[in-house]
Design an enzyme around this catalytic site. Structure first.
Site, PDB file in Angstrom:
ATOM      1  CB  SER A  39      -1.324   0.141   1.087  1.00  0.00           C
ATOM      2  OG  SER A  39      -0.757   0.067   2.361  1.00  0.00           O
ATOM      3  CE  LYS A  80      -2.822   2.270   4.792  1.00  0.00           C
ATOM      4  NZ  LYS A  80      -2.277   1.302   3.697  1.00  0.00           N
TER       5      LYS A  80
END
Length: 183
Positions: A39, A80
């Site tokens: 990701s 993230k």
């Protein structure tokens, strides 16, 4: 007390002190994380090992575009990039990020976008569409993975409480040939 016994206790004290210092460093200053999944490509590769700066983050607080590690659930931590800060409105139109109605540059994605065969990297959305709120709530941030097509991020899990952020992940230390500071 015999000389050997004194020496043994000196060693025992030194080892105990080293363990206590290590626990304090890991609990309050730095820890490590292994990148799990794709990701955060291209900035981070699967299985990169990173140092998480806890102390620096707790002193400075969240900053836009920082890469952070946070508790996504009781059993799982995510890594993230912070896109929205408290009070921000977020929107994507035609692969362009808008923060508070103004276009925002994402230089860390430029090379990745150029290599895409079938753009866009980020589908159109607004904060209100994905969270039901017009602005990022106080005490929260909006996070996204750099590999927008497969990232499970604030578009899916909602905004992240700042209290759940463990720290900033900026240094890849393993594998050694890939050691670097991530921007």
């Amino acid at each position: 007390m015999t000389k050997e016994r004194k020496e043994f206790f000196e060693w025992l004290k030194a080892i105990a002190l080293a363990v206590i210092i290590a626990v304090i460093i890991r609990q309050f200053l730095f820890s490590t994380v292994v990148v799990d999944g794709e990701s955060m490509l291209p900035a981070l590769n699967p299985f990169d090992r990173m140092i998480v700066n806890k102390a620096g983050f707790s002193l400075s607080g969240p900053e836009r575009f920082q890469i952070v590690v946070f508790h996504a659930s009781q059993d799982e931590d995510y890594i993230k990039r912070i896109i929205g800060l408290p009070g921000d409105s977020i929107e994507y139109k035609r692969d362009q990020l808008y923060i508070n109605g103004r276009p925002a540059a994402e230089p860390y994605l430029e090379e990745y976008k150029k290599r895409l065969i079938d753009p866009p990297l980020t589908e159109n959305f607004s904060l209100e569409e994905v969270t039901g709120r017009k602005r990022v709530p106080e005490g929260h941030v909006f996070v996204m993975g750099d590999n927008r097509r497969i990232s499970k991020d604030s578009r899916h899990i909602g905004t992240v409480p700042i209290a759940e952020i463990l720290g900033e992940a900026k240094i890849v230390y393993w594998p050694l040939p890939d050691m670097r500071i991530v921007k």
